[in-house]
Every structure is written in structure tokens, then in C-alpha cells.
Design an enzyme around this catalytic site. Sequence first.
Site, mmCIF file in Angstrom:
data_model
loop_
_atom_site.group_PDB
_atom_site.id
_atom_site.type_symbol
_atom_site.label_atom_id
_atom_site.label_comp_id
_atom_site.label_asym_id
_atom_site.label_seq_id
_atom_site.Cartn_x
_atom_site.Cartn_y
_atom_site.Cartn_z
ATOM 1 N N TRP A 127 0.701 -1.373 0.313
ATOM 2 C CA TRP A 127 0.170 -0.299 0.007
ATOM 3 C C TRP A 127 1.022 1.485 -0.360
ATOM 4 C CZ3 TRP A 127 -1.999 2.742 5.137
ATOM 5 C CH2 TRP A 127 -3.124 3.907 4.437
ATOM 6 N N ASP A 208 -1.016 -5.826 9.030
ATOM 7 C CA ASP A 208 -1.841 -4.346 8.593
ATOM 8 C C ASP A 208 -3.031 -5.150 7.927
ATOM 9 O OD1 ASP A 208 -3.207 -2.817 7.561
ATOM 10 O OD2 ASP A 208 -1.662 -1.699 6.871
ATOM 11 N N ALA A 210 -6.663 -5.074 7.179
ATOM 12 C CA ALA A 210 -7.755 -3.562 6.555
ATOM 13 C C ALA A 210 -8.824 -4.397 6.006
ATOM 14 C CB ALA A 210 -7.347 -2.827 5.883
ATOM 15 N N LYS A 243 -13.330 -0.451 5.771
ATOM 16 C CA LYS A 243 -14.100 -1.733 4.654
ATOM 17 C C LYS A 243 -15.482 -2.691 4.677
ATOM 18 C CE LYS A 243 -10.155 -0.009 2.377
ATOM 19 N NZ LYS A 243 -9.401 0.676 3.140
#
Length: 394
Positions: A127, A208, A210, A243
Site C-alpha cells: 500500500w 496490517d 484492513a 471496509k
Amino acid sequence: MFEALTAQPPDKILMLMQAFREDPRETKIDLGVGVYKDANGLTPIMRAVKAAEKQLWETETTKSYTGLAGDPGFSDAMIALVLGDAVARANVAAAATPGGTGAVRQAFDMVKMANPDVRVFVSDPTWPNHLSILKHMQIQMVPYRYFDGETRGVDFDGMMADIAKAGKGDVVLLHGCCHNPTGANLTLPQWREVVALLAKTGATPMIDIAYQGFGDGLEDDAAATRLVASSLPECLIAASCSKNFGIYRERTGLLMAVAQDSSARKLNQDTLNYLNRQNYSFPPDHGARLVTMVLTDQALRADWAAELEEVRNSMLGLRTHLAQELQRLGGSDRFGFIAQHRGMFSRLGATPDQVEKLRADHGIYMVGDSRLNIAGLNAKTVPILAQAIVDCGI
């Protein structure tokens, strides 16, 4: 004094969003910005979130501060969602943050406090904001091989060889599921090898996560994170609610510091509290409270999980549809990887010139590295994209 400032590089995704808005073509397709869209091109408010918001409006009696780490109920609910029973609650320090990005930033701050010379090993690619934040904080970033441009899968041998160079005092940043930007993910047996290697080197993992629930389901998407957290002495986990709860603008995230030694929890928690105080005092609460309500109310949670499953299956269906359409048009299965990837994104492997041709000739917008947002498609636009890919020689 401000005349001494220098211009900063523009954010490529934000530039792409602006270019898309200014494009007058009615047939244009936005596959750049990383938000989920339904078949009508909208990012809806989830049913359970809307119901919780109504309840909150009717029952909330104050807008006073919560605590430096946010409401404890939010931490409890999110830790249970991400970690299940893999780690005892007493071993986890946690702090609410402004979105997953805030959790990432606080995690980097924490590791820099622990070791000013820390090196953070980052997948190539990752990212883009990971890299931007690390550069801004002047933390040394070491890339490790991850995406195989030929197979469009994971270069696992390259990855293992590169992260073997990390040592005690270093951090290895990993994507818990639904790798952004490639969509290519490790298998659970590969995760076990990564865990064994990290145990050998002494490097600290940072995960991470997400997109829990967007890949193979809530439990399967959390399996790797739970394995890491339960197997190694310590780890950091940055979790986002943007999300899977659809609350992008509410900026809701959580940073967890996990230690097998429960006596470390107090110091970790005090550090997280301190970092929150230095950056924004108290974290935002509205989104966190909605998440807590959804996760702790049986009916709301069931409805949320059902709708999340609808979202996940919709993206899987779009992946299969696109792969099949490309096979029909091209006569080969070389785009079969699209159906195998998971999450919102896949990386086509197109050149920047081919991506620009897609935009100029067909009004199809994606990031220059050919990352496309699968959730930006629908049944009508899949054939259009497939034909454009073939026409542009990708």
C-alpha cells in the site's frame, strides 16, 4: 518561514480520482479508488450500521470524551473479532485510532520509540501510504520480494530469502489478508514457514489487516493473524473498520500490541495511551461505538455478517466473470489469476503505457501499476473492461 517549505509529491490515487471526476465520458469506469461499490456504483451504509446509528441517536446522552485509548468495549469487541481465542485478552494492549491509517502510524511511532534505528521490511509492492509514512517519519524501509510479475502470484522463495535478513530490533510488515495492491496472498502453510523464520531471526511482525471478511470469510481471513499472534513473543496489529463495516469517513481503527508475557501489557498500554495523547488526545468515538454495538448485539451482528458475506461473494463473482470473459476473448487462461486473488484488488501486470491507453481510449481508470479495484466493476462493465484489456494488448 513558510517560504522554506518544498512542494510534496501529489498522491497518485487522489490525482486519479480528480481526473475521473473531470472526464465527461458517460462510459468511464473508476477502478482506482479503494472503496467498495455495489452494482449501482454506490458505497452503501450497511443495514446493521444504519440500525445501530438509529439506536445510538435515540439513546446517546453525552458527547464527552471517552479515554485516551478509546472506549474499552470497542477494544474488547475488535480484539475478539480479529484474534478470537488465539491470545488471552490480558496479553493484548489496544488503542482506538483514526482509521487503519492512524493505527499504522501509531505502530510506526511505537517501534521507533523502542528502537530509533529500526528497519521496517515492507513487501514489494505494498500500500503506497506505508512507504509515504515511513519516509515522512525517516524510518529506514527495506523492501522484500513479494509479487511475481510472471505468475501474478507470490514470489515466496524471494520473500523468505529477503525477510531472513531481518533481525532482532527490526519489524516485518505483513498484510493479514487480501494483499493491497496485488490480491495475491500467502497460503496458511506458507504463513507457518514465515512464523518459523521470524521466530528464528527475532524480528517483530507487524500485521496490517484492513479487509477481514472480504477474502475467504471472517474466520479464514483472520487465521494468519491469529497464527502470528499466538506463535511469536510479540507483534503489532493495525486493524481497520473502513471496509468491512463500510464506515470509511468515520475513521475507525484499532492498534493492538500483543505480548506472550502478560506483564508487558501495562507498559505497552501506557505507551499506546501516550502516543494517542501526543497525536490527537482522544480518538474519534462515533464509528467505534457503532462497531461495538454491531459486534455485541446478536441480531445486528448476524445481519452485518450476512451482508458482509453478500459483499464478499459479489466480489468473487466479479472476479470469476472477468477471468472467464478474458479467457473467452483471448483464448487462454493467462488471466485466471484474477479469480484466484482475494480482496478488492488485483494487479494485472500491465505497463504504465497500457494503463494510460486504457484511460485515454476507453475511459477506464486504474492506478499506474495496473492495480484495479474489482469492487468498482459490475455485470455490465466486466465485458467492457475485458474487451479493453484485449484491445490494449495487455
